[in-house]
Structure formats: structure tokens, C-alpha cells
Design an enzyme around this catalytic site. Structure first.
Site, PDB file in Angstrom:
ATOM      1  N   ARG A  99       7.435   0.345   1.028  1.00 22.61           N
ATOM      2  CA  ARG A  99       6.460   1.201   0.343  1.00 22.61           C
ATOM      3  C   ARG A  99       5.798   2.210   1.288  1.00 22.61           C
ATOM      4  O   ARG A  99       5.176   3.174   0.822  1.00 22.61           O
ATOM      5  CB  ARG A  99       5.391   0.329  -0.325  1.00 22.61           C
ATOM      6  N   CYS A 141      -5.196  -4.120 -11.359  1.00 16.91           N
ATOM      7  CA  CYS A 141      -4.810  -3.631 -12.689  1.00 16.91           C
ATOM      8  C   CYS A 141      -4.352  -4.828 -13.531  1.00 16.91           C
ATOM      9  O   CYS A 141      -3.315  -4.775 -14.189  1.00 16.91           O
ATOM     10  CB  CYS A 141      -3.730  -2.556 -12.590  1.00 16.91           C
ATOM     11  N   CYS A 162      -4.267  -1.911   0.784  1.00 18.88           N
ATOM     12  CA  CYS A 162      -3.000  -1.975   0.028  1.00 18.88           C
ATOM     13  C   CYS A 162      -2.761  -0.580  -0.533  1.00 18.88           C
ATOM     14  O   CYS A 162      -2.867  -0.343  -1.736  1.00 18.88           O
ATOM     15  CB  CYS A 162      -3.087  -3.017  -1.085  1.00 18.88           C
ATOM     16  N   ALA A 163      -2.451   0.359   0.343  1.00 16.62           N
ATOM     17  CA  ALA A 163      -2.591   1.781   0.033  1.00 16.62           C
ATOM     18  C   ALA A 163      -1.442   2.385  -0.767  1.00 16.62           C
ATOM     19  O   ALA A 163      -1.637   3.365  -1.476  1.00 16.62           O
ATOM     20  CB  ALA A 163      -2.776   2.564   1.335  1.00 16.62           C
ATOM     21  N   ALA A 164      -0.218   1.864  -0.610  1.00 15.39           N
ATOM     22  CA  ALA A 164       0.920   2.479  -1.296  1.00 15.39           C
ATOM     23  C   ALA A 164       0.777   2.341  -2.815  1.00 15.39           C
ATOM     24  O   ALA A 164       0.260   1.330  -3.291  1.00 15.39           O
ATOM     25  CB  ALA A 164       2.213   1.823  -0.823  1.00 15.39           C
ATOM     26  N   PRO A 165       1.187   3.359  -3.585  1.00 17.67           N
ATOM     27  CA  PRO A 165       1.922   4.557  -3.150  1.00 17.67           C
ATOM     28  C   PRO A 165       1.058   5.675  -2.576  1.00 17.67           C
ATOM     29  O   PRO A 165       1.606   6.661  -2.102  1.00 17.67           O
ATOM     30  CB  PRO A 165       2.608   5.015  -4.433  1.00 17.67           C
ATOM     31  N   GLY A 166      -0.284   5.569  -2.664  1.00 18.60           N
ATOM     32  CA  GLY A 166      -1.106   6.540  -1.966  1.00 18.60           C
ATOM     33  C   GLY A 166      -2.089   7.312  -2.814  1.00 18.60           C
ATOM     34  O   GLY A 166      -2.855   8.122  -2.277  1.00 18.60           O
ATOM     35  N   GLY A 167      -2.101   7.105  -4.121  1.00 22.58           N
ATOM     36  CA  GLY A 167      -2.985   7.883  -4.991  1.00 22.58           C
ATOM     37  C   GLY A 167      -4.457   7.681  -4.692  1.00 22.58           C
ATOM     38  O   GLY A 167      -5.239   8.639  -4.673  1.00 22.58           O
ATOM     39  N   LYS A 168      -4.858   6.424  -4.464  1.00 20.67           N
ATOM     40  CA  LYS A 168      -6.281   6.152  -4.184  1.00 20.67           C
ATOM     41  C   LYS A 168      -6.655   6.623  -2.786  1.00 20.67           C
ATOM     42  O   LYS A 168      -7.770   7.098  -2.561  1.00 20.67           O
ATOM     43  CB  LYS A 168      -6.573   4.669  -4.396  1.00 20.67           C
TER      44      LYS A 168
END
Length: 316
Positions: A144, A238, A115-121
Site C-alpha cells: 500500500r 469505517c 494507517c495512512a494508505a491510500p493517502g486521502g486523510k
């Protein structure tokens, strides 16, 4: 206080084992801004630090995250600068640094962020392995994907694949098996709630929390099937509800060959009392005893509310 707010605060008091007044205080904070200096920056880390200092900003090191800092100064100065725009430093709450660190990605390994979006991790994982891994970014919500591609390009991430499969069915679409799987799952977002905002609980209901829990159970099963024996799966949200955290994990532990692993990230040395173990019981439900090894991050002056569990897949 509205009935919904009363119910929400009472639930969190029970989950977090805090007085209701302290729950309210912790969800009415102006938190410090987290910054990750990007090791993939073509400028080099030292030059990034100098550029941030030239903006009149100061970075206080976290200690438990090698490239993680708390910002002293106005984050808008950083977000409007070329340091951020050029992908040299990423702005994120420091709780969200924990999942990639817990994953312990290794160079030359195969990794999928489901569940990668938005991409920070995803960008953090890439930085930890120096872009030396087969890194696959997936997100099941097509709108997304544009943001995911934008962020990974901006922060100099090299991706092997970018796909749009629903995480709960990803194993049906993806034949490859991975050394590492990150499932930072869609959730009700209770850890992001700011009770000072009148619309903070606009979409929150207990039923919505329960519904997400069923979705997350399916996601976890799919994530486990994408993992090679001996591989590591990190599950994070979160949110606070046991229905979205301990309950789906307990199901996975009881029906699939996985074990809980310690999370070797010393945020408690940085901010004592920030960690809480996973719950063993919630109301009428008893969870798998190994979930005492999961970690719940309490909201505070620097941290948003978060939940993280690290698992290893055993031989079938």
C-alpha cells in the site's frame, strides 16, 4: 435472505438502534459523491472551481467542511479529468472528511498518520495546515505504500517521513513524539457494505470483527505512546461493531492517561440525526462512560457508516 446476512442485519439493528428494514435500506443506497477542493493546488482554489464548472459539474458546499462539497453530475467526468489527475480536487465519501477535521492539526506542529494508505486523510491534513507541519505518513502494509506515495505526490503533499511499520508496534520503531496522531485503523469495513451486491458479506464474520478488535487495542496503545502530553489522538474506523470501536477505546481509557474530547464538526446541522453517541453497553459488556462523547455516523444518502473518537493525552 442468507443466514449470514440475517445475522449481520440483526447486529446492525441492535448497534444503530434502527429497524432491520431501515438498516437494509441504508446499506442499499447510491450515495452522492463527495469532493474536497485541494487548497494545495498550484492553480488556486478559484481556478479549481472554474475548471470543475467547465466540466459541466456543480459543487454543493457542505458548510461543516470548508473545502468539502457534494457533487452534482457524473463523478466519472471528474475522475477522468485533469482536475482530478493533476491533484486539484480529491474524490472521497464525506464521512472520511471528519477525522482530519476532528484532529484540528495546527501549522508548525508534528503529526503522524499511522494507517495512512491510500493517502486521502493524509492529504486532507496537509491541506488544513497548508503543508506547514512535520507530517509523517506510516502504513504497515508494504504494497500500500506505493499507492500512498502516488496519492500524496499527486495531491501536492509535502511529507517529512514515509515509513512502513505495523501500527500496533509503531512506538517500538519511532522514537519521535507527536502533537497529533491519526489512527484510521484497519477494520472489518462494515460501513462500506452494499447489500445489493451478492458478495458484500463474503469475508464478514463475527469472529473477524472480534479479531480486529484485539488488533485495534494494540494499535491504540501504540498510538497513545507516540503522543506528547496534551496532544490529540483521533481514532476512526469505517465499521460498526462495538468490538472494534468502543471496546478497544474503553480499554485505552481505563489503562492509559487519556480523556475523550468533544468533536467540533457540525455534520448534524447539515444532516440532522446523522450522529449517534458511542455506546455505553453492548450485550454483556459495559464501556467507559466517557465514550458517550464518541460519534458514530449513520449510513445515509451522503454518508457512509463511520466511527470517530477524539482523545487528549493527560500528563503521565
Amino acid at each position: 435472505m442468507s443466514r449470514k446476512r440475517t445475522l449481520f442485519v440483526r447486529r446492525l439493528s441492535e448497534i444503530l438502534q434502527l429497524a432491520e428494514s431501515e438498516v437494509v435500506d441504508r446499506l442499499c443506497l447510491d450515495r452522492r459523491t463527495g469532493v474536497r477542493v485541494n487548497q494545495l493546488s498550484p492553480l488556486g482554489v478559484d481556478a479549481v472551481h472554474r475548471a470543475i464548472a467547465d466540466l459541466g459539474l456543480t459543487l454543493d458546499p457542505l458548510g461543516w467542511c470548508p473545502d468539502g462539497y457534494l457533487l452534482r453530475g457524473d463523478k466519472r467526468v471528474l475522475s477522468r479529468s485533469e482536475v482530478f489527475g493533476g491533484g486539484h480536487a480529491y474524490i472521497q465519501n464525506i464521512s472520511s472528511l471528519v477525522p482530519a477535521l476532528a484532529l484540528e492539526p495546527a501549522p508548525a506542529g508534528s503529526i503522524i498518520d499511522l494507517c495512512a494508505a491510500p493517502g486521502g486523510k493524509t492529504a486532507h491534513i496537509a491541506a488544513l495546515v497548508g503543508n506547514d507541519a512535520r507530517l509523517w505518513a506510516n502504513d504497515g502494509i508494504r504494497p500500500r505504500l506505493d499507492k500512498l506515495r502516488e496519492v500524496t505526490q499527486q495531491f501536492h503533499v509535502r511529507l517529512a517521513e514515509t515509513t512502513c511499520h505495523p501500527a500496533q508496534y509503531a512506538d517500538k520503531f519511532i522514537a519521535e513524539r507527536f502533537d497529533r496522531v491519526l489512527l484510521d485503523a484497519q477494520c472489518s469495513g462494515e460501513g462500506l457494505v452494499d447489500l445489493r451486491e451478492s458478495s458484500a458479506l463474503r469475508y464478514w464474520t463475527e469472529q473477524r470483527v472480534i479479531d480486529y478488535g484485539w488488533l485495534q487495542r494494540k494499535m491504540l496503545v501504540a498510538a497513545c505512546r507516540l503522543l506528547r502530553p496534551g496532544g490529540i489522538l483521533v481514532y476512526s474506523t469505517c465499521t460498526f461493531g462495538p468490538e472494534e470501536n468502543e471496546a478497544p477505546l474503553s480499554y485505552l481509557l481505563r489503562h492509559h492517561p487519556v480523556e475523550v474530547c468533544p468533536i467540533e464538526v457540525d455534520i448534524d446541522g447539515f444532516a440532522p440525526g446523522t450522529w449517534r453517541p458511542g455506546l455505553r453497553h453492548w450485550r454483556t459488556e459495559t464501556f467507559h462512560p466517557a465514550l458517550a462523547g464518541a460519534r458514530r455516523i449513520l449510513p445515509g444518502p451522503a454518508f457512509e457508516g463511520f466511527f470517530v473518537c477524539k482523545l487528549r493525552k493527560l500528563p503521565d
